[in-house]
Design an enzyme around this catalytic site. Structure first.
Site, mmCIF file in Angstrom:
data_model
loop_
_atom_site.group_PDB
_atom_site.id
_atom_site.type_symbol
_atom_site.label_atom_id
_atom_site.label_comp_id
_atom_site.label_asym_id
_atom_site.label_seq_id
_atom_site.Cartn_x
_atom_site.Cartn_y
_atom_site.Cartn_z
ATOM 1 N N CYS A 114 0.732 -1.286 0.091
ATOM 2 C CA CYS A 114 0.038 -0.045 0.018
ATOM 3 C C CYS A 114 0.853 1.290 -0.082
ATOM 4 O O CYS A 114 0.176 2.424 -0.321
ATOM 5 C CB CYS A 114 -1.125 -0.090 1.280
ATOM 6 S SG CYS A 114 -1.956 -1.272 1.180
ATOM 7 N N HIS A 250 -3.335 7.420 1.780
ATOM 8 C CA HIS A 250 -3.692 6.060 1.219
ATOM 9 C C HIS A 250 -5.101 5.684 2.004
ATOM 10 O O HIS A 250 -5.373 5.976 3.226
ATOM 11 C CB HIS A 250 -2.523 5.027 1.807
ATOM 12 C CG HIS A 250 -3.150 3.561 1.471
ATOM 13 N ND1 HIS A 250 -3.592 3.143 0.537
ATOM 14 C CD2 HIS A 250 -3.233 2.677 2.599
ATOM 15 C CE1 HIS A 250 -3.945 1.736 0.465
ATOM 16 N NE2 HIS A 250 -3.821 1.506 1.904
ATOM 17 N N ASN A 280 -9.909 -0.028 -0.386
ATOM 18 C CA ASN A 280 -8.421 -0.064 -0.612
ATOM 19 C C ASN A 280 -7.849 -0.634 -1.713
ATOM 20 O O ASN A 280 -7.851 -1.810 -1.966
ATOM 21 C CB ASN A 280 -7.859 -0.812 0.818
ATOM 22 C CG ASN A 280 -6.555 -0.446 0.953
ATOM 23 O OD1 ASN A 280 -5.519 -0.374 0.117
ATOM 24 N ND2 ASN A 280 -5.929 -1.234 2.067
HETATM 25 N N1 ACO Z 1 -18.632 -8.624 8.652
HETATM 26 C C1 ACO Z 1 -19.205 -8.963 9.894
HETATM 27 N N2 ACO Z 1 -18.481 -9.225 10.845
HETATM 28 C C2 ACO Z 1 -16.948 -9.344 10.523
HETATM 29 C C3 ACO Z 1 -16.500 -9.085 9.712
HETATM 30 C C4 ACO Z 1 -17.254 -8.583 8.333
HETATM 31 N N3 ACO Z 1 -16.793 -8.345 7.217
HETATM 32 N N4 ACO Z 1 -15.053 -9.033 9.347
HETATM 33 C C5 ACO Z 1 -14.967 -9.492 10.934
HETATM 34 N N5 ACO Z 1 -15.925 -9.665 11.496
HETATM 35 C C6 ACO Z 1 -16.209 -10.155 12.969
HETATM 36 C C7 ACO Z 1 -15.073 -10.643 13.608
HETATM 37 O O1 ACO Z 1 -15.183 -11.966 13.190
HETATM 38 C C8 ACO Z 1 -15.143 -10.182 15.000
HETATM 39 O O2 ACO Z 1 -16.204 -11.065 15.589
HETATM 40 P P1 ACO Z 1 -16.081 -11.779 17.024
HETATM 41 O O3 ACO Z 1 -15.953 -10.869 17.777
HETATM 42 O O4 ACO Z 1 -17.548 -12.620 17.073
HETATM 43 O O5 ACO Z 1 -14.978 -12.701 16.857
HETATM 44 C C9 ACO Z 1 -15.698 -8.972 14.960
HETATM 45 O O6 ACO Z 1 -16.237 -8.927 13.718
HETATM 46 C C10 ACO Z 1 -14.795 -7.906 15.312
HETATM 47 O O7 ACO Z 1 -13.605 -8.270 14.601
HETATM 48 P P2 ACO Z 1 -12.441 -7.249 14.855
HETATM 49 O O8 ACO Z 1 -11.255 -7.689 13.628
HETATM 50 O O9 ACO Z 1 -12.189 -7.071 16.012
HETATM 51 O O10 ACO Z 1 -12.959 -5.792 14.221
HETATM 52 P P3 ACO Z 1 -12.340 -4.502 14.177
HETATM 53 O O11 ACO Z 1 -13.220 -3.519 14.858
HETATM 54 O O12 ACO Z 1 -11.146 -4.454 14.532
HETATM 55 O O13 ACO Z 1 -12.391 -4.182 12.622
HETATM 56 C C11 ACO Z 1 -11.120 -4.097 10.781
HETATM 57 C C12 ACO Z 1 -11.810 -4.838 11.750
HETATM 58 C C13 ACO Z 1 -12.084 -3.086 9.763
HETATM 59 C C14 ACO Z 1 -10.231 -5.025 9.784
HETATM 60 C C15 ACO Z 1 -10.065 -3.072 11.410
HETATM 61 O O14 ACO Z 1 -9.365 -3.870 12.437
HETATM 62 C C16 ACO Z 1 -9.296 -2.135 10.503
HETATM 63 O O15 ACO Z 1 -9.698 -1.547 9.630
HETATM 64 N N6 ACO Z 1 -7.898 -2.597 10.394
HETATM 65 C C17 ACO Z 1 -6.977 -1.984 9.621
HETATM 66 C C18 ACO Z 1 -6.796 -2.918 8.633
HETATM 67 C C19 ACO Z 1 -6.704 -2.119 7.242
HETATM 68 O O16 ACO Z 1 -7.264 -1.309 7.037
HETATM 69 N N7 ACO Z 1 -5.779 -2.873 6.590
HETATM 70 C C20 ACO Z 1 -5.622 -2.434 5.182
HETATM 71 C C21 ACO Z 1 -4.131 -2.746 4.710
HETATM 72 S S1 ACO Z 1 -3.271 -2.003 5.592
HETATM 73 C C22 ACO Z 1 -3.270 -0.426 5.125
HETATM 74 O O17 ACO Z 1 -3.628 -0.022 4.093
HETATM 75 C C23 ACO Z 1 -3.041 0.550 6.135
#
Ligand code: ACO
Length: 323
Positions: A114, A250, A280
């Site tokens: 990224c 980004h 993304n």
């Molecule tokens: N739909 C519904 N539920 C979901 C989904 C989905 N698509 N994905 C995960 N869940 C569930 C999980 O299973 C979990 O359930 P559980 O509590 O029963 O185990 C619950 O939602 C919470 O999951 P978390 O991963 O803790 O959710 P979080 O609030 O952290 O959000 C997310 C997840 C959106 C991925 C967040 O962590 C994030 O944005 N991280 C940054 C990642 C990113 O942007 N990466 C891109 C590449 S790096 C970059 O470009 C910077």
């Protein structure tokens, strides 16, 4: 007298096919509400069969060349930032070179996921300032949809395909025009590779592999590293965040963008946002956002533009420009 680099044209291209959150929720156990609330993403573009990274890159490049009012004959070097090259080799850049009918100069790819566009811009700026090249076509292009595990709801909802490009050109800074790349700052920390990686590759498994991510870990590092690299850029130029006109970040997640903007004390309306429509797009997201804000007139001559990114590696970096 010194040579400085300036962006003289921008371009972008998106695949036609749109996948909304509602459509995704028919394939995996997710919902529009979950995705929108956690990420700000409403829809993403995805390539169709036969549509490749080089095809998206070519369209973006042609748009940037047209905006710069030059032809491929005027370009010395092509750099493509991509994580999803058409082939393991040759580089996507050499493919784009041939597609543009450019039979001189050279092209190569950069892999920083990224952060790839920031890395490519930094390399291009250095090449121009050292006199190695005068006009460099810098492209960020991805078909991330082809390395997603479409059964993994924690990753497949976050990404999309697309391409963006800029033409970076060298000028003698005694011409009185203050527009230029002011500085770039690059970082990586390979100890953190496991939190965002692909579980395959030509040199290990012999397969393409799928994107894997520990979302919370990535989120934590993103907000901290992006604010730090932004401060580093400002300090290097004796500027403060109040000098920034536009943040062109980004586009990973609206919450990361909001968190970074807040840490820098910027207003929401100073941040160029495309994540709601593009998701993304990895190395393509900054040049896609930049092209949108240049073409709709938000970015104006003389303004201070901060670009920043973080991605797998981990890699992160910033570019500060006076437009
Ligand atoms: N739909 C519904 N539920 C979901 C989904 C989905 N698509 N994905 C995960 N869940 C569930 C999980 O299973 C979990 O359930 P559980 O509590 O029963 O185990 C619950 O939602 C919470 O999951 P978390 O991963 O803790 O959710 P979080 O609030 O952290 O959000 C997310 C997840 C959106 C991925 C967040 O962590 C994030 O944005 N991280 C940054 C990642 C990113 O942007 N990466 C891109 C590449 S790096 C970059 O470009 C910077």
């Amino acid at each position: 007298m010194a040579i400085v680099s300036r962006i003289i044209g921008t371009g972008s291209h998106l695949p036609e096919k749109i996948i909304t959150n509602d459509e995704l929720s028919k394939k995996v156990d997710t919902s529009d509400e979950w995705i929108t609330e956690r990420t700000g993403i409403r829809e993403r573009r995805v390539v169709k069969d036969g549509e490749t990274t080089s095809i998206l890159a070519l369209q973006a490049a042609e748009n940037a060349l047209e905006a710069a009012n030059i032809t491929p004959a005027d370009i010395d070097v092509i750099i493509v930032a991509t994580t999803t090259p058409d082939n393991t080799f040759p580089s996507t850049a050499t493919k784009v070179q041939a597609m543009l009918g450019m039979h001189h100069g050279y092209g190569f790819d950069i892999q920083a996921v990224c952060s790839g566009f920031i890395y490519a811009l930094s390399v291009a700026d250095g090449m121009i300032r050292s006199g190695q090249a005068n006009r460099v076509l810098v492209i960020g292009a991805e078909v991330i949809s082809r390395i997603l595990d479409w059964t993994d709801r924690s990753t497949c909802v976050l990404f999309g395909d697309g391409a963006g490009a800029v033409v970076l050109a060298g000028f003698d800074d005694s011409d009185g025009d203050t527009s230029r790349v002011l500085s770039t700052h690059l970082h990586s920390d390979g100890r953190l590779r496991e939190i965002l990686h692909v579980d395959g590759g030509p040199g290990s498994t012999g397969t393409i592999g799928h994107l894997r991510m520990l979302g919370r870990e990535v989120f934590r590092h993103a907000v901290n590293n992006l604010a730090a690299v932004a401060e580093e850029a400002l300090a290097a130029n004796n500027l403060t965040s109040s000098d920034i006109d536009w943040l062109v970040p980004h586009q990973a997640n609206k919450r990361i963008l909001d968190g970074t903007a807040k840490k820098l004390g910027l207003n929401d309306d100073q941040v160029v946002i495309t994540v709601d429509r593009h998701a993304n797009t990895s190395a393509a997201s900054i040049p896609l956002a930049l092209d949108e804000a240049v073409r709709d007139g938000r970015i104006e001559k003389g303004q201070i533009i901060l670009m920043e990114a973080m991605g797998g590696g981990l890699t992160w970096g910033s570019a500060l420009l006076r437009w």
